[in-house]
Design an enzyme around this catalytic site. Structure first.
Site, short mmCIF file in Angstrom:
data_model
loop_
_atom_site.label_atom_id
_atom_site.label_comp_id
_atom_site.label_asym_id
_atom_site.label_seq_id
_atom_site.Cartn_x
_atom_site.Cartn_y
_atom_site.Cartn_z
N GLU A 85 -9.97 6.39 3.65
CA GLU A 85 -10.75 5.01 3.92
C GLU A 85 -10.72 4.79 5.31
OE1 GLU A 85 -8.74 1.69 1.78
OE2 GLU A 85 -9.42 0.44 3.59
N LYS A 281 -1.26 -3.92 -0.65
CA LYS A 281 -2.12 -2.56 -0.74
C LYS A 281 -2.52 -2.27 0.72
CE LYS A 281 -6.30 -0.43 -0.68
NZ LYS A 281 -7.18 -0.16 0.29
N ASP A 297 4.99 12.67 -2.97
CA ASP A 297 4.33 12.08 -4.34
C ASP A 297 4.28 10.67 -4.04
OD1 ASP A 297 4.00 11.19 -6.87
OD2 ASP A 297 5.54 12.12 -7.79
N HIS A 394 -14.22 -3.13 10.35
CA HIS A 394 -14.28 -2.45 9.17
C HIS A 394 -15.82 -1.52 8.92
CE1 HIS A 394 -12.06 -1.26 5.67
NE2 HIS A 394 -13.07 -1.09 4.92
C1 MEV Z 1 -8.17 -2.85 2.83
O1 MEV Z 1 -7.79 -1.61 2.48
C2 MEV Z 1 -6.63 -3.64 3.22
C3 MEV Z 1 -6.73 -4.88 3.44
O2 MEV Z 1 -7.32 -5.76 2.32
C4 MEV Z 1 -5.39 -5.56 3.43
C5 MEV Z 1 -5.22 -6.82 3.42
O3 MEV Z 1 -5.84 -7.70 3.16
O4 MEV Z 1 -3.98 -7.22 4.12
C6 MEV Z 1 -7.43 -5.29 4.70
#
Ligand code: MEV
Length: 440
Positions: A85, A281, A297, A394
């Site tokens: 990513e 995430k 792992d 991004h």
């Molecule tokens: C993207 O991979 C992760 C984010 O969505 C985490 C978040 O929203 O805190 C930017």
């Protein structure tokens, strides 16, 4: 029509490729060419990778990046990250630099205990079983000595074996709930071997005892397996600084406003599971990338971390933030079962290199490094979210991916990178600008 294949695993690699290309792709010769393009020219290195798993047809690359300038407990690390990513390594590097100038990260390991269970069914008197298991615990341990000997020499071994009556959850269900220390190994093989040994000993001892009745001796061992839920294998990572030092890099808001916005964003992730999942995430972006780079792992880590995030019955944020007496504090506690010996750590040349770059950490040190990568990632993500939003940065990172997808030449890429320094990156804008160049 595609028919099932018998004995696929016994085909040679070439035969497997021929079969998959002919049966499941539209252009068999292109498929074969593509798969072979990813083979390593060093046949020994290729064989090593072929043998990691079964039915290998080629290698699947992930980029390996470096996030430098991580100051952790006064020691400077450059952290290897394997991830597909865009933005993740850049965000980690940015957060590392930000906290480098504010005293760095502080970490502490609260415990390194791993868990495994022998699940079995017993249809007798629970009290008799309790007495029986207490009596044979020393036999369970001594019987497993051939397996535990080396681990004990390395400072690990079996810590406890407890009978748990689980009949409230499922009729006749009991377990031996066992805890282990596994030194610098992740310990899955060690734990599973111990558990399977416990199960054999338990059955043998039950068959031979006269403290249980005939019908009580007929236990059924269902399975013996480690748990990836390891709340006793816990690490804490923290950063703090005076609120006045918390400059966001965004001149439109003050440090105080920035600190409050972060605290509020964390409060939202604590209150709202939909947000908590995405929030966590982002943490896992940092954690998984280091876990993968160091040959650990990531599925086990993911499962354990998310279970921990819902330990109180509701899924919630893994990170915490507060403003206390003019100090901004941001921290996280997470369970991480990691290894720095055994498994891929000895086999994969890039994994070995990742450990070298990290100065050959112990498993405890690696827990701290990985936790810091997660905390840094979350700080970077939340900082962007509460100020500029994440799309700006991004999409810039994504620009190259889009250009590569469209087959832009090096010259076109340079031209478009310059163009998008002044213009907003959206997928459509990139496609349009690219087409304009081609048209000119
Ligand atoms: C993207 O991979 C992760 C984010 O969505 C985490 C978040 O929203 O805190 C930017």
């Amino acid at each position: 029509m595609i028919t099932p294949i018998q004995g696929f695993s016994r085909l040679t690699k070439e035969e497997k490729i021929d079969w998959i290309a002919a049966n499941y792709t539209t252009n068999a010769s292109e498929t074969k060419k593509l798969l072979k393009q990813y083979w390593n020219t060093d046949s020994k290195l290729q064989q090593l990778h072929d043998e990691f798993i079964e039915n290998t047809i080629t290698n699947y690359y992930l980029p390996l990046g470096i996030a430098p300038n991580f100051l952790i407990n006064g020691k400077l690390y450059a952290i290897p990250m394997a991830i597909e990513e865009s933005s993740v390594v850049a965000a980690a590097s940015r957060a590392a630099k930000f906290w480098l100038d504010r005293g760095g990260f502080r970490t502490v390991v609260h415990g390194t205990e791993k868990v495994g269970q022998v699940h079995f069914m017993y249809r007798g008197d629970p009290e008799k079983l309790t007495r029986f298991v207490t009596e044979i615990t020393h036999i369970l341990i001594s019987d497993a000595a051939p397996i535990t000997k080396n681990m004990v020499e390395r400072g690990g071994g079996i810590k406890s074996i407890a009978l748990r009556n689980m009949c409230h959850a499922l009729d006749n269900y009991y377990q031996l709930h066992c805890t282990f220390e596994t030194a610098d190994a992740m310990g899955a093989n060690f734990i599973n071997s111990c558990l399977e040994h416990f199960a054999r000993t338990l059955k043998r001892e039950i068959r031979g005892t006269d403290t249980l009745g005939d019908d009580e001796r007929d236990i059924e061992v269902v399975m013996s397996i480690l748990s990836n839920y390891v709340p006793g294998c816990l690490v804490r990572a923290e950063v703090q600084c005076p609120v006045s030092d918390l400059l966001s890099g965004n001149t439109s808001i003050s440090s105080e406003q920035f600190a409050k916005k972060i605290v509020r964003a964390i409060a939202i992730a604590k209150a709202e599971p939909y947000r908590a999942v995405t929030h966590n995430k982002g943490i896992m972006n940092g954690i998984d990338a280091v876990v993968v780079a160091t040959g650990n792992d990531f599925r086990a880590v993911e499962a354990g971390v998310h279970a921990y995030a819902s330990r109180n019955g509701t899924y919630t944020s893994l990170t915490h933030a507060e403003i206390d007496n003019g100090t901004f504090r941001f921290w996280m506690e997470i369970p991480l079962a990691l290894g720095t010996v055994g498994g891929l750590t000895r086999l994969h040349p890039l994994v070995k290199l990742a450990h070298e770059i990290l100065q050959h950490p112990t498993a405890s040190e690696l827990m701290q490094i990985v936790a810091v990568a997660g905390l840094a990632q979350n700080f970077a993500a939340v900082s962007s979210l509460v100020t500029t939003g994440i799309q700006e940065g991004h999409m810039k990172m994504h620009l190259l991916n889009i250009l590569n997808q469209m087959g832009a030449t090096e010259e076109e890429k340079t031209q478009l990178l310059t163009h998008f320094r002044r213009n907003t990156v959206t997928h459509n804008a990139v496609v349009e600008a690219f087409q304009n160049i081609r048209r000119d």
